[in-house]
Design a protein around this motif. Structure first.
Motif, PDB file in Angstrom:
ATOM      1  N   ARG A 169       0.842  -1.199   0.000  1.00 40.75           N
ATOM      2  CA  ARG A 169       0.000   0.000   0.000  1.00 40.75           C
ATOM      3  C   ARG A 169       0.877   1.248   0.000  1.00 40.75           C
ATOM      4  NH1 ARG A 169      -0.698  -2.659   4.680  1.00 40.75           N
ATOM      5  NH2 ARG A 169      -2.660  -3.512   3.972  1.00 40.75           N
ATOM      6  N   ALA A 170       0.301   2.320  -0.504  1.00 39.51           N
ATOM      7  CA  ALA A 170       1.074   3.549  -0.690  1.00 39.51           C
ATOM      8  C   ALA A 170       1.658   4.074   0.620  1.00 39.51           C
ATOM      9  CB  ALA A 170       0.190   4.610  -1.337  1.00 39.51           C
ATOM     10  N   GLU A 171       0.892   3.983   1.703  1.00 41.29           N
ATOM     11  CA  GLU A 171       1.370   4.567   2.960  1.00 41.29           C
ATOM     12  C   GLU A 171       2.576   3.840   3.543  1.00 41.29           C
ATOM     13  OE1 GLU A 171      -2.521   2.292   3.976  1.00 41.29           O
ATOM     14  OE2 GLU A 171      -1.737   3.530   2.357  1.00 41.29           O
ATOM     15  N   ASN A 172       2.852   2.607   3.074  1.00 41.72           N
ATOM     16  CA  ASN A 172       4.013   1.861   3.568  1.00 41.72           C
ATOM     17  C   ASN A 172       5.225   1.995   2.653  1.00 41.72           C
ATOM     18  OD1 ASN A 172       2.368   0.981   5.588  1.00 41.72           O
ATOM     19  ND2 ASN A 172       2.139  -1.087   4.831  1.00 41.72           N
ATOM     20  N   GLU A 173       5.061   2.690   1.536  1.00 39.00           N
ATOM     21  CA  GLU A 173       6.132   2.765   0.553  1.00 39.00           C
ATOM     22  C   GLU A 173       7.282   3.618   1.062  1.00 39.00           C
ATOM     23  OE1 GLU A 173       6.550   3.343  -4.221  1.00 39.00           O
ATOM     24  OE2 GLU A 173       5.025   4.480  -3.180  1.00 39.00           O
ATOM     25  N   GLN A 174       8.479   3.091   0.896  1.00 40.10           N
ATOM     26  CA  GLN A 174       9.692   3.810   1.280  1.00 40.10           C
ATOM     27  C   GLN A 174      10.376   4.341   0.022  1.00 40.10           C
ATOM     28  OE1 GLN A 174      10.617   4.176   4.574  1.00 40.10           O
ATOM     29  NE2 GLN A 174       8.657   3.185   4.986  1.00 40.10           N
ATOM     30  N   PRO A 175      11.106   5.455   0.127  1.00 39.12           N
ATOM     31  CA  PRO A 175      11.871   5.933  -1.034  1.00 39.12           C
ATOM     32  C   PRO A 175      12.840   4.841  -1.495  1.00 39.12           C
ATOM     33  CG  PRO A 175      11.916   7.537   0.757  1.00 39.12           C
ATOM     34  CD  PRO A 175      11.282   6.294   1.308  1.00 39.12           C
ATOM     35  N   ILE A 176      13.028   4.757  -2.795  1.00 36.88           N
ATOM     36  CA  ILE A 176      13.905   3.726  -3.346  1.00 36.88           C
ATOM     37  C   ILE A 176      15.355   4.176  -3.207  1.00 36.88           C
ATOM     38  CG2 ILE A 176      14.570   2.486  -5.444  1.00 36.88           C
ATOM     39  CD1 ILE A 176      11.626   2.788  -6.344  1.00 36.88           C
ATOM     40  N   ASP A 177      16.148   3.361  -2.522  1.00 39.34           N
ATOM     41  CA  ASP A 177      17.582   3.612  -2.371  1.00 39.34           C
ATOM     42  C   ASP A 177      18.291   2.737  -3.404  1.00 39.34           C
ATOM     43  OD1 ASP A 177      20.279   3.601  -1.637  1.00 39.34           O
ATOM     44  OD2 ASP A 177      19.852   3.730   0.505  1.00 39.34           O
ATOM     45  N   GLU A 178      18.584   3.313  -4.558  1.00 41.40           N
ATOM     46  CA  GLU A 178      19.158   2.538  -5.664  1.00 41.40           C
ATOM     47  C   GLU A 178      20.506   1.925  -5.288  1.00 41.40           C
ATOM     48  OE1 GLU A 178      17.586   1.772  -8.241  1.00 41.40           O
ATOM     49  OE2 GLU A 178      16.047   3.297  -8.564  1.00 41.40           O
ATOM     50  N   TYR A 184      22.626  -5.000  -2.442  1.00 42.24           N
ATOM     51  CA  TYR A 184      21.906  -6.213  -2.021  1.00 42.24           C
ATOM     52  C   TYR A 184      21.834  -7.215  -3.174  1.00 42.24           C
ATOM     53  CZ  TYR A 184      18.174  -8.961   0.192  1.00 42.24           C
ATOM     54  OH  TYR A 184      17.432  -9.971   0.746  1.00 42.24           O
ATOM     55  N   PHE A 185      21.532  -6.713  -4.359  1.00 37.58           N
ATOM     56  CA  PHE A 185      21.479  -7.554  -5.556  1.00 37.58           C
ATOM     57  C   PHE A 185      22.829  -8.231  -5.787  1.00 37.58           C
ATOM     58  CE2 PHE A 185      21.966  -8.408 -10.033  1.00 37.58           C
ATOM     59  CZ  PHE A 185      20.735  -8.876 -10.449  1.00 37.58           C
ATOM     60  N   ALA A 186      23.901  -7.443  -5.685  1.00 35.93           N
ATOM     61  CA  ALA A 186      25.244  -7.979  -5.911  1.00 35.93           C
ATOM     62  C   ALA A 186      25.602  -9.050  -4.890  1.00 35.93           C
ATOM     63  CB  ALA A 186      26.263  -6.835  -5.857  1.00 35.93           C
ATOM     64  N   LYS A 187      25.167  -8.852  -3.655  1.00 36.29           N
ATOM     65  CA  LYS A 187      25.434  -9.837  -2.596  1.00 36.29           C
ATOM     66  C   LYS A 187      24.769 -11.176  -2.918  1.00 36.29           C
ATOM     67  CE  LYS A 187      24.665 -10.364   2.397  1.00 36.29           C
ATOM     68  NZ  LYS A 187      24.132  -9.704   3.592  1.00 36.29           N
ATOM     69  N   ILE A 188      23.510 -11.117  -3.357  1.00 36.65           N
ATOM     70  CA  ILE A 188      22.781 -12.342  -3.691  1.00 36.65           C
ATOM     71  C   ILE A 188      23.381 -12.990  -4.938  1.00 36.65           C
ATOM     72  CG2 ILE A 188      20.525 -13.285  -4.360  1.00 36.65           C
ATOM     73  CD1 ILE A 188      19.271 -10.956  -2.727  1.00 36.65           C
ATOM     74  N   GLU A 189      23.737 -12.181  -5.926  1.00 35.73           N
ATOM     75  CA  GLU A 189      24.366 -12.689  -7.149  1.00 35.73           C
ATOM     76  C   GLU A 189      25.667 -13.407  -6.824  1.00 35.73           C
ATOM     77  OE1 GLU A 189      25.297 -13.402 -11.191  1.00 35.73           O
ATOM     78  OE2 GLU A 189      23.403 -12.892 -10.226  1.00 35.73           O
ATOM     79  N   GLN A 190      26.473 -12.812  -5.938  1.00 40.62           N
ATOM     80  CA  GLN A 190      27.751 -13.420  -5.561  1.00 40.62           C
ATOM     81  C   GLN A 190      27.533 -14.746  -4.846  1.00 40.62           C
ATOM     82  OE1 GLN A 190      30.892 -12.560  -6.400  1.00 40.62           O
ATOM     83  NE2 GLN A 190      31.393 -14.538  -5.459  1.00 40.62           N
TER      84      GLN A 190
END
Length: 200
Positions: A169-178, A184-190
């Motif tokens: 829901r919109a009220e729970n949305e956090q700003p996207i920290d690219e 995090y993506f790189a950690k999982i990929e590794q």
């Protein structure tokens, strides 16, 4: 004892109904703010698209809380035997407002069925194979909730792929920290690469 069973039934019905209402809204939120093209375009090899998910879940809910309990939806639906997959995408002449309106009117009809029937109220699902077409409101509430959650999950992943938005829901949305997402993506990929067997 009978009073205790009724209390448990009402508790179960109320909790299932609250969850269904929450996940309906979550599904609709996934098309909020999107262009017409992004709301409609196929995003998987099998054509899965966001507005089509809304239309499909609306049709599923209209059938299960309608004809299963001999309370046909006031919305025009093709006969289930003639379903051709057109409930899974939006035609050029169908507007987003029409599809969302259909879903919201379906909620009203479904909610009336849920409110007026007991959990053990009998229903019949003609598209379920023998020997299990006979059912009750409790089983249908669980089934429709499962369908809604499943497709809301699909929608969550599709929306993330378009613009990175996630959540219910919109009220729970956090700003996207690219930067944090990339790390995090790189950690999982590794981890995946490290776990994969090396070629001889």
């Amino acid at each position: 004892m009978a009073g205790s069973c009724r209390m448990i039934d009402e508790f179960a019905k109320d909790n299932l109904h609250k969850r269904l209402r929450r996940d309906r809204e979550a599904l609709l939120w996934k098309i909020d703010g999107l262009s017409e093209y992004d709301a409609r375009r196929p995003l998987t090899a099998t054509g899965t698209n966001l507005l089509g998910l809304v239309k499909h879940v609306a049709t599923v809910e209209a059938r299960y809380f309608g004809e299963v309990f001999d309370r046909p939806s006031p919305e025009p639906l093709c006969r289930w035997q003639e379903s051709d997959g057109s409930d899974q995408w939006a035609a050029e002449n169908e507007t987003r407002d029409q599809i969302v309106g259909f879903y919201r009117r379906t909620w009203e009809h479904s909610d009336a069925t849920i409110n007026e029937l007991a959990l053990d109220a009998p229903g019949h699902v003609p598209w379920w194979s023998e020997p299990h077409p006979n059912t009750n409101l409790f089983a249908i509430m669980v089934h429709v909730l499962g369908e809604t959650i499943r497709h809301a999950g699909h929608a969550d992943i599709l929306r993330e792929g378009i613009d990175g938005r996630t959540g219910v829901r919109a009220e729970n949305e956090q700003p996207i920290d690219e930067e944090a997402r990339a790390a995090y993506f790189a950690k999982i990929e590794q981890a995946a690469r490290t776990a994969a067997p090396t070629k001889a």
